[in-house]
Design an enzyme around this catalytic site. Structure first.
Site, PDB file in Angstrom:
ATOM      1  N   ASN A  19      55.810  51.240  21.266  1.00 48.61           N
ATOM      2  CA  ASN A  19      55.505  50.004  21.985  1.00 48.61           C
ATOM      3  C   ASN A  19      56.521  49.804  23.108  1.00 48.61           C
ATOM      4  OD1 ASN A  19      55.042  47.401  22.875  1.00 48.61           O
ATOM      5  ND2 ASN A  19      54.588  46.595  20.846  1.00 48.61           N
TER       6      ASN A  19
ATOM      7  N   SER B 246      55.672  47.972  25.719  1.00 48.30           N
ATOM      8  CA  SER B 246      54.839  47.108  26.552  1.00 48.30           C
ATOM      9  C   SER B 246      54.756  45.638  26.161  1.00 48.30           C
ATOM     10  CB  SER B 246      53.417  47.678  26.577  1.00 48.30           C
ATOM     11  OG  SER B 246      52.951  47.907  25.255  1.00 48.30           O
ATOM     12  N   CYS B 247      55.302  45.226  25.022  1.00 52.47           N
ATOM     13  CA  CYS B 247      55.183  43.826  24.618  1.00 52.47           C
ATOM     14  C   CYS B 247      55.817  42.937  25.685  1.00 52.47           C
ATOM     15  CB  CYS B 247      55.866  43.602  23.267  1.00 52.47           C
ATOM     16  SG  CYS B 247      55.745  41.906  22.682  1.00 52.47           S
TER      17      CYS B 247
ATOM     18  N   CYS C  57      25.697  41.889  51.018  1.00 49.96           N
ATOM     19  CA  CYS C  57      26.885  41.702  50.173  1.00 49.96           C
ATOM     20  C   CYS C  57      26.514  41.402  48.718  1.00 49.96           C
ATOM     21  CB  CYS C  57      27.764  40.584  50.722  1.00 49.96           C
ATOM     22  SG  CYS C  57      27.082  38.918  50.531  1.00 49.96           S
TER      23      CYS C  57
ATOM     24  N   CYS D  52      22.970  33.733  41.044  1.00 51.82           N
ATOM     25  CA  CYS D  52      21.657  33.304  40.549  1.00 51.82           C
ATOM     26  C   CYS D  52      21.690  33.135  39.032  1.00 51.82           C
ATOM     27  CB  CYS D  52      20.584  34.319  40.933  1.00 51.82           C
ATOM     28  SG  CYS D  52      18.941  33.893  40.296  1.00 51.82           S
TER      29      CYS D  52
END
Length: 494
Positions: free
Chosen positions: A230, A232-233, A471, A478
């Site tokens: 880990n 990345s925490c 585009c 919609c």
């Protein structure tokens, strides 16, 4: 004007009850399971759970619905969901090899609060999950805050007569496992002994070279299949841990190398998204001998409501949920397109709720996917629709091996300079299903190219071809899906 019953919208209203009252009153079917199938991308397969139900049973199911607002229109929902006849077909296997480990499917639990003890993981395995990246084990004394979660909802203000709806973004301040180190490794040992066909991965985090080595050796001794590092925490309270390491390619290289030299099982560094170029630390991990890369962890974020205040104070913490999926896919694409990393397998994480989400990660090069936030919302039971949906997709395409889908979309991704800029696709309005709300007109007038006219008497929009630049903002806004696309044609010369 033909008003069509909106199947997905009605299914989204379902509360996904436990021991659902609607199913309890049905002797010949399970409407709750059918609705859950619609909710998680298997609408065309939903009728198999109510094929033998009578109209009276479905009406009774609707009356039994405990929705806080109005009951789900179960009979109409299931009538519109899919054809009555479901073609019989043999579903292919989801087996796949990851890091040299044979997995029954690519679906794993991500390292987090959804897998913090033996009982939880055992229930997940019994439900059908192929493996687990167990909640990160460290040598520090972890004390969590309360509360530690927050969410971004469809309906942000909590009402007196209803909830806030599902959340599409989730923020957490949770850190690592609060269990003693030896307790966690004993849990992993028992899991592997009792579920030998499942893949058990220990996620670890050290603060020094010695800690990384000790934890890695303990993990291997416990009999786990692989180790996730880990890096990345995003909310560690101690310096030199978590994303502090993941943002430093040199530290990623060193710590990966330390672990690789001390264990013989696969090592999988987990990358942080809180960085501009993930390839840099990922290449460091590769040169240190990493067997695979996990990506991504949560994204540093802030929410401003007071639901997650800790003694009236706030902090920066990690953001996850379906809102982060496009960001996660971008990082996976970056890693998969890097020629240096071509021999490193990928484990994809970030916003996976349905089988289609998982498929997108696989098509960009992942052999494995990890799920967290969706389980926090809906429970382990979503594995049923993850597997069924992916198997049915493979059967319809005639794909026999999941491996054949890995990376198949990569050739379709090019740099912006290589995109076709000489042709155009004009939008096309289906007036049979258009309800005349004017959303397309409003958006095109104020944020587009004034290419839609709106007749206020007939309440019908019309494309002005001379102004339209293709585009497709109108298609996106919609609410009824009444705007499609025409054939691609060459742009008119100036």
């Amino acid at each position: 004007m033909n008003r069509k019953f909106h199947v997905e919208e009605e299914a989204a209203r379902c509360l996904l009850c436990i021991d659902a009252p609607c199913s309890q009153v049905c002797k010949n079917g399970d409407p709750a399971r059918a609705i859950r199938a619609i909710r998680f991308g298997n609408g065309k397969l939903a009728r198999q759970w109510v094929a033998d139900c009578t109209d009276e049973e479905l009406e009774a199911a609707e009356q039994a619905c405990i929705h806080y607002d109005s009951p789900i229109r179960i009979k109409s929902l299931l009538a519109e969901a899919a054809p009555k006849e479901i073609p019989e077909q043999k579903l292919p296997s989801l087996e796949i090899d990851f890091c040299g480990l044979h997995c029954e499917s690519p679906f794993f639990l991500a390292s987090s609060s959804i897998c913090t003890n033996y009982e939880m993981v055992a229930r997940a395995f019994d439900a059908g999950w192929a493996g687990v990246f167990y909640k990160t084990i460290c040598m520090q004394d972890i004390h969590e805050v309360s509360p530690r979660f927050d969410a971004v909802h469809d309906h942000p203000e909590e009402g007196a007569t209803g909830g806030m709806g599902d959340f599409y973004g989730f923020r957490n301040m949770e850190q690592l496992s609060e269990n003693p180190v030896r307790v966690d490794f004993d849990i992993l040992k028992r899991l592997k002994e009792n579920y030998p066909s499942k893949i058990v991965v220990a996620s670890i985090m050290g603060q020094t070279e010695r800690q990384w080595i000790i934890l890695a050796r303990m993990a291997e001794k416990a009999g786990v299949d692989a180790i996730e590092l880990n890096f990345s925490c995003p909310q560690m309270r101690l310096a030199g841990m978590g994303s502090d390491v993941g943002q430093d390619p040199e530290l990623v290289t060193f710590y990966t190398a330390y672990v690789k030299r001390n264990v013989s099982i696969p090592v999988i560094p987990k990358m942080t998204p809180n960085i501009t170029h993930m390839s840099q630390p990922a290449m460091g991990a590769y040169f240190a001998g990493a067997d695979a890369i996990s990506a991504i962890n949560t994204i540093k974020s802030v929410t401003m409501n007071n639901r997650s205040d800790v003694s009236e104070k706030k902090t920066v913490s990690g953001y996850s949920g379906r809102a982060v999926k496009p960001i996660a896919l971008r990082f996976i694409l970056e890693l998969a397109k890097n020629p240096i990393l071509k021999n490193v397998q990928l484990s994809g994480i970030g916003g996976i709720e349905t089988w289609r989400d998982a498929l997108e990660f696989i098509q960009l090069g992942c052999h494995n996917v990890q799920v967290c936030t969706a389980v926090m919302q809906y429970g382990y039971r979503i594995i049923d629709d993850l597997k069924l949906g992916l198997q049915n997709y493979m059967a319809e395409r005639g794909v026999e091996r999941l491996e054949d889908l890995v990376g198949e979309e990569l050739p379709n991704f090019v740099t912006p300079s290589n995109l076709d800029r000489q042709t155009i696709v004009y939008p096309k309005i289906n007036h049979d299903t258009c309800i005349g709300c004017g959303r397309c007109y409003n958006s095109c007038m104020d944020a587009g190219h004034q290419a839609i006219a709106f007749d206020r008497e007939t309440r019908q929009p019309r494309i002005i071809g001379a102004n339209c630049v293709g585009c497709h903002l109108c298609r996106l806004v919609c609410p009824t899906g009444s705007i499609g696309a025409s054939k691609r044609v060459n742009k008119k010369k100036e």
